[in-house]
Design a protein around this motif. Structure first.
Motif, short mmCIF file in Angstrom:
data_model
loop_
_atom_site.label_atom_id
_atom_site.label_comp_id
_atom_site.label_asym_id
_atom_site.label_seq_id
_atom_site.Cartn_x
_atom_site.Cartn_y
_atom_site.Cartn_z
N GLN A 60 58.09 5.93 5.32
CA GLN A 60 57.69 4.94 6.31
C GLN A 60 57.34 5.58 7.65
N GLU A 61 57.90 6.73 7.95
CA GLU A 61 57.72 7.32 9.26
C GLU A 61 57.13 8.72 9.14
N ALA A 62 56.29 9.07 10.03
CA ALA A 62 55.76 10.42 10.15
C ALA A 62 55.51 10.65 11.64
N GLU A 63 55.55 11.90 12.04
CA GLU A 63 55.35 12.20 13.46
C GLU A 63 54.04 12.92 13.69
N LEU A 64 53.40 12.63 14.81
CA LEU A 64 52.20 13.32 15.21
C LEU A 64 52.55 14.77 15.49
N VAL A 65 51.79 15.70 14.92
CA VAL A 65 51.99 17.13 15.16
C VAL A 65 50.67 17.74 15.60
N THR A 66 50.73 18.95 16.14
CA THR A 66 49.53 19.57 16.71
C THR A 66 48.72 20.39 15.72
N GLN A 67 49.26 20.64 14.54
CA GLN A 67 48.54 21.43 13.54
C GLN A 67 48.90 20.96 12.14
N PRO A 68 48.16 21.39 11.11
CA PRO A 68 48.46 20.95 9.75
C PRO A 68 49.91 21.27 9.37
N ALA A 69 50.54 20.35 8.63
CA ALA A 69 51.93 20.51 8.22
C ALA A 69 52.02 20.37 6.70
N ALA A 70 52.72 21.31 6.05
CA ALA A 70 52.91 21.24 4.60
C ALA A 70 53.57 19.91 4.25
N GLY A 71 53.00 19.23 3.26
CA GLY A 71 53.54 17.94 2.86
C GLY A 71 53.12 16.80 3.77
N GLY A 72 52.42 17.10 4.85
CA GLY A 72 51.99 16.08 5.80
C GLY A 72 50.63 15.54 5.43
N PHE A 73 50.00 14.91 6.38
CA PHE A 73 48.67 14.36 6.16
C PHE A 73 47.86 14.40 7.44
#
Length: 184
Positions: A60-73
């Motif tokens: 349900q939750e994901a955080e904004l990050v500054t670069q690609p993250a493994a398992g992220g989108f």
């Protein structure tokens, strides 16, 4: 002269706050969409990536990050619709497959996981491409039947909503598929 200097300074400050500083060139999609966010990269299809998100910790939750993250989108900007809303699509970072169906948002939601006023049908997918859930929204609220699917593609839970409130029965099937719970 002072007033024009203040106007130029204010315009420059506003463009920097919106992420559209003079040093950042806008891509064709960004220019067409009038997007006030920077394009971070291109995806495998050449679409403009405007945000990266970490892997959701609870689906349900994901955080904004500054670069690609493994398992992220990541989120791509597709332009604007007839109403002037931004069209976006989220993709799994590792595979490039869709994480969510194309949807619309306002400028504040371009780089936000949670959308303030989702509208229409939204489908979420698993990394393997299977449908994880289907939800319907009207005026930013759940409205219609939401369905959540198990790994075999069978409906695990369904809930009926009307204007953001549960309306009618819900059904939940346990992971074994042998028991079903119903309620109102």
């Amino acid at each position: 002269m002072k007033n024009s200097q203040h106007t130029i300074a204010a315009a420059l400050a506003l463009s920097l706050l919106l992420g559209a500083g003079a040093a950042q060139a806008k891509s064709p999609a960004q220019a067409a969409a009038g997007a006030p966010v920077a394009v971070l990269a291109k995806d495998r299809q050449g679409q403009d990536i405007v945000a990266y998100f970490s892997a959701p910790d609870d689906e349900q939750e994901a955080e904004l990050v500054t670069q690609p993250a493994a398992g992220g989108f990541y989120r791509v900007l597709l332009g604007k619709d007839a109403k002037g809303c931004y069209r976006i699509a989220d993709h799994f970072q590792d595979s490039g497959k869709r994480q969510a169906s194309t949807t619309t948002c306002d400028v504040a939601d371009l780089t936000s996981w949670a959308r303030d006023k989702p509208e229409g049908k939204m489908t979420l997918y698993r990394p393997n491409g299977q449908v994880r859930s289907e939800s319907h929204f009207k005026n930013g609220r759940n409205h219609g039947v939401d369905r959540y699917y198990d790994d075999q593609g069978k409906v695990r839970m369904s809930v009926i909503w009307q204007n953001g409130h549960m309306h009618g029965p819900f059904r939940l099937r346990d992971l074994s598929g042998k028991r079903q719970i119903e309620g109102v």
